[in-house]
Motif scaffolding. Structure first.
Motif, short mmCIF file in Angstrom:
data_model
loop_
_atom_site.label_atom_id
_atom_site.label_comp_id
_atom_site.label_asym_id
_atom_site.label_seq_id
_atom_site.Cartn_x
_atom_site.Cartn_y
_atom_site.Cartn_z
N LEU A 1 0.82 -1.15 0.13
CA LEU A 1 -0.07 0.01 -0.09
C LEU A 1 0.98 1.35 -0.01
O LEU A 1 0.53 2.36 -0.80
CB LEU A 1 -0.94 -0.22 1.12
N ARG A 2 1.77 1.42 0.87
CA ARG A 2 2.60 2.48 0.74
C ARG A 2 3.50 2.47 -0.59
O ARG A 2 3.51 3.69 -0.85
CB ARG A 2 3.90 2.13 1.90
N PHE B 1 -8.13 9.55 1.88
CA PHE B 1 -8.11 7.93 1.45
C PHE B 1 -8.81 7.39 2.55
O PHE B 1 -8.05 6.88 3.58
CB PHE B 1 -6.70 7.79 1.28
N TRP C 1 -7.54 2.51 -3.42
CA TRP C 1 -6.80 3.53 -3.96
C TRP C 1 -6.88 3.97 -5.45
O TRP C 1 -6.77 5.07 -5.94
CB TRP C 1 -5.32 3.05 -3.52
N GLN D 1 -2.82 5.65 5.96
CA GLN D 1 -1.52 6.06 5.89
C GLN D 1 -1.17 7.35 5.94
O GLN D 1 -0.44 8.10 5.10
CB GLN D 1 -0.96 5.22 4.91
N VAL E 1 -2.68 9.64 4.40
CA VAL E 1 -3.41 10.43 3.26
C VAL E 1 -4.70 10.88 3.25
O VAL E 1 -5.68 10.11 3.59
CB VAL E 1 -3.45 9.45 1.99
N VAL F 1 1.04 4.11 -2.57
CA VAL F 1 0.43 5.52 -2.46
C VAL F 1 1.66 6.47 -2.75
O VAL F 1 1.59 7.52 -3.35
CB VAL F 1 0.35 5.59 -0.81
N TRP G 1 0.00 4.16 -9.89
CA TRP G 1 -0.24 2.88 -9.48
C TRP G 1 -1.01 2.58 -10.60
O TRP G 1 -0.79 1.11 -10.79
CB TRP G 1 -1.18 3.02 -8.15
N ARG H 1 -2.08 7.90 -7.50
CA ARG H 1 -3.22 7.03 -7.93
C ARG H 1 -3.01 6.71 -9.48
O ARG H 1 -2.93 5.46 -9.79
CB ARG H 1 -4.68 7.81 -7.72
#
Ligand code: SF4
Length: 591
Positions: A179-180, A305, A260, A300, A302, A183, A190, A187
Motif C-alpha cells: 500500500l505504501r 483516502f 486507492w 497512511q 493520506v 501511495v 499506481w 493514484r
C-alpha cells in the motif's frame, strides 16, 4: 433485536436471515413475517430470499444438521457409502429429520475440501478426511448429543496442502508495504503499473484488471465500491480457502490497493457460506488493519483516502459466484444474475460503480505494487502474465495447492502431483474443459486452457460418463430458475443422463443432448446455463464409448413407462385387474 443489530437495513436481509437461523435453527413462516414487518418490506421478498439459498432452511432441520459434499472427487473416495452408513447408524433417511429431531443428513455441492475429502459440514463446520471409523465415532457423538466443541479437534483439521510455491505463495510482506508503495506512486502512477502488469482476473473470465479498474474510476457516480468475490463455488476449487487462511492480510491489502486506484470508500468481501469457519479470523485480521491505520479514515496519513471492508456471508448458492448475482445477494436479494449492460463497473452495488475481483486477483496486485508491473509481466506468457494457483484433487498422490507461472503444460502438473495412468483431467471445474490424454501437452493459460483453478484428475479406472453426470446434476441443482432455457434445459439434461445410466437410452438421446447443448448455449441468461452442457459435450466427443456402452439399443427407446405412471390412479380407484394396465398387446383396447 437481530434486525436492529443490522440497523433495520433491508440490504442486509441475507445476513439477518443467517443470524436469525443461527438462533432458531430454521426460518418458520412466523419468523419470516416478523422480519418483513421489522424491515417494512413485502413478506414475499423475505420468503423469496429465504427460499433461494440452500443453507437457509424453511423447514426444521436436526439439532445436528449434516451436509455431505457430493462432488465427484469425493464420490470417488466413497462419500455416498459413508453417508449411507451414517444414516443407517442414526436411523435417519437422507433428506429427512429423525423423529426425535436429533439429526438430519443431506448432500450439498463441493464445500472446498477436495484435497482432504471426503468431507461434510456439521452445523456449518467442515469435517474432513471421513472414514468408516470416523463415521462410527460421529454417529456415537451425535447419539450422545455431545456438543461440537467436545468433538476431537482432529475431525475439524483443515490443512493448506501447499505443494508448489511461486511468486504469490512465497510472498512475505509486512502489512501495508504494498500500500505504501502504491501511495508513493500516486493514484495515476499506481494505475500505470497495473496496466503494465497486464494482470487478468483469476476468477476464470480473464478480464484485464486495469481496464476494469479504469472503467470504475472514470464512472460518473462519486461513490465507488470494491468487492472481493470469495464465493469460490466451482466444484474442485479450494485455492481461495488457502489464500484466506494464510494470506488474508494480502487479500485485504489488494482490496485497499483497488480502492486507492478507483477512489472507493466502501469494500465488501463476499465469503461463501461453506467458509464460514473463516469468518472470525478474517474479522480479527480486519481489526488489526484498522488498528494500524491500514483501513478506516485517512489511511497512511493520506487525507481523503478513506476505505473500510465489511464481510458478507453467502449461503450456499453457486450462482452467486457470478458477479451480478453476487451484487444482488449483497443487496439482500435473491442471487439472480442481472441483465448486462450496464456492467458493475458503472452500475454495481446499489447502482454505484463497483469493481468485483477474485481473491487471487486482488492478492496478486500486492506483487505488482511491490515489484512493479513490468517485473510481474516478466513471468508467464504474453497474454497470461504472472502465476496461477491450481487446486488439484482426484487421482493423484499429492492433492492440494500448486502455484505455476502461466504456460505450464498439463503433463508437468500431472507429474508434479504424482498422477499416473491418467485418462482425463477436468480443468476449470464443472463449467470447464475435459482434457483427454492426447491433449496433455496443452498449457494452462487464457489463450489455451483457461481456468479459475480447479484441476481434477481421473485415472483409467474412472467412468467418465459418471463424472459428466455428476456435473450435470450439479448444474440442475444450482440453476437459479430465472430463465426457462436453463431451468428446463438443465433438468432435461439430467433426465437424459439418468435415462442413459438406467440403460434405457438410445442413439436419439445422444442427439437430444446435442440439441439441449445448443439450447443452453444460445438462450441462457448467464454463464451457468451456457456452461452446463460442457462436461457432457466434451466427454461425449472424447469418451463416446462410455456413453455408447450404456445404450440398450441404437434405436428409439421410450423414456416414459405409461403403465407405471398409472399406478397411482389404480391405487386411487382400487382397481388392479388386467384392463387397468397398459400392455404391449392390445393396449389400445385397454386404454
Ligand atoms: Fe439462472 Fe441459469 Fe438463467 Fe443463469 S442461466 S439466470 S443460473 S436460470
Amino acid at each position: 433485536r437481530i434486525v436492529s443489530k443490522h440497523g433495520g437495513d433491508a440490504t442486509r436481509l441475507l445476513q439477518i436471515l443467517i443470524d436469525v437461523q443461527d438462533e432458531t435453527r430454521w426460518l418458520s413462516p412466523a419468523v419470516l413475517t416478523l422480519i418483513a414487518a421489522e424491515l417494512s418490506i413485502p413478506r414475499s421478498r423475505v420468503e423469496g430470499v429465504a427460499g433461494f439459498y440452500h443453507f437457509l432452511h424453511k423447514r426444521p432441520v436436526g439439532r445436528f444438521h449434516l451436509l455431505f459434499a457430493d462432488n465427484i472427487t469425493e464420490r470417488m473416495q466413497g462419500s455416498a457409502e459413508l453417508m449411507a452408513s451414517l444414516c443407517s447408524k442414526l436411523w435417519v433417511e437422507p433428506g429427512r429429520v429423525s423423529e426425535d429431531g436429533l439429526v438430519s443428513v443431506e448432500t450439498t455441492s463441493c464445500i472446498g475440501m477436495g484435497d482432504q475429502g471426503p468431507a461434510l459440514l456439521v452445523n456449518g463446520v467442515p469435517l474432513t478426511r471421513l472414514s468408516h471409523q470416523r463415521v462410527n465415532q460421529i454417529a456415537e457423538l451425535i447419539r450422545r448429543e455431545a456438543p461440537l466443541s467436545s468433538w476431537s479437534p482432529e475431525f475439524f483439521r483443515v490443512d493448506d496442502n501447499i505443494h508448489r510455491t511461486d511468486a504469490l505463495l512465497k510472498l512475505e510482506m509486512a502489512p501495508g508495504a504494498a500500500l505504501r508503495a502504491a501511495v508513493a506512486l500516486g493514484r495515476d502512477g499506481w494505475m500505470e503499473q497495473m496496466q503494465l502488469s497486464n494482470l487478468r482476473g483469476r476468477g476464470g473470465a480473464g478480464f484485464t484488471t486495469a481496464v476494469k479498474w479504469m472503467a470504475c474510476r472514470d464512472a460518473a457516480a462519486p461513490e465507488k465500491v470494491v468487492v472481493c468475490n470469495a464465493d469460490e463455488g466451482e466444484p474442485g476449487t479450494f485455492k481461495d480457502r488457502v489464500l484466506l487462511t494464510r494470506m488474508a492480510d494480502v487479500v485485504f491489502e489488494g482490496m485497499t490497493l483497488a480502492a486507492w486506484a478507483v477512489g472507493a470508500r466502501q469494500g465488501f468481501i463476499y465469503l461463501r457460506g461453506e467458509y464460514r469457519y473463516l469468518l472470525e479470523p478474517l474479522r480479527e485480521a480486519l481489526d488489526l488493519r484498522r488498528a494500524e491505520n491500514l483501513l478506516g479514515r485517512g489511511i497512511q496519513g493520506v487525507a481523503g483516502f478513506d476505505f473500510d471492508i465489511e464481510i458478507h456471508l453467502g449461503a450456499g448458492a453457486y450462482v452467486c459466484g457470478e458477479e451480478t448475482a453476487l451484487l444482488e445477494s449483497l443487496e439482500g436479494k435473491r442471487g439472480t444474475p442481472r441483465i448486462r449492460p450496464p456492467f458493475p463497473v458503472t452500475h454495481g452495488y446499489l447502482g454505484r460503480p463497483t469493481v468485483v475481483n477474485n481473491v487471487e486477483t486482488l492478492a496478486k496486485t500486492c506483487l505488482i505494487a511491490l515489484a512493479g508491473g513490468e517485473a510481474f509481466a516478466a513471468t508467464g506468457t504474453a497474454q497470461s502474465t504472472g502465476t496461477k494457483l491450481l487446486s488439484i484433487s482426484g487421482d493423484c498422490a499429492h492433492p492440494g495447492i500448486y502455484e505455476y507461472p502461466f504456460g505450464v503444460p498439463i503433463e508437468r502438473v500431472l507429474e508434479d502431483c504424482g498422477a499416473s495412468d491418467i485418462q482425463a483431467v477436468q480443468v476449470g471445474g464443472a463449467a470447464g474443459i475435459t482434457l483427454a490424454s492426447y491433449e496433455f501437452h496443452r498449457r494452462i493459460a487464457f489463450e489455451d486452457v483457461p481456468t479459475a483453478g480447479a484441476f481434477m484428475v481421473f485415472d483409467s479406472s474412472r467412468d467418465l460418463f459418471e463424472v459428466a453426470r455428476n456435473f450435470v446434476d450439479f448444474f440442475a441443482h444450482e440453476s437459479c430458475g430465472f430463465c426457462t432455457p436453463c431451468r428446463v434445459g438443465t433438468a432435461l439434461l439430467k433426465k437424459a443422463m439418468k435415462k442413459l445410466a438406467d440403460g434405457r437410452g438410445a442413439k436419439t438421446d445422444l442427439a437430444d443432448i446435442e440439441w439441449i447443448d445448443r439450447l443452453l448455449k444460445n438462450a441462457s441468461h448467464c454463464g451457468l446455463g451456457s456452461a452446463a452442457p460442457n462436461p457432457v459435450v466434451d466427454t461425449l466427443l472424447k469418451f463416446r464409448p462410455a456413453y455408447e456402452r450404456r445404450l440398450q439399443s441404437l434405436d428409439f427407446e421410450p423414456a416414459f413407462d405409461l403403465d407405471a405412471a398409472l399406478a397411482a390412479a389404480r391405487r386411487a380407484s382400487g382397481r388392479d385387474d388386467a384392463a387397468a394396465h397398459i400392455s404391449s398387446e392390445g393396449s389400445d383396447q385397454k386404454a
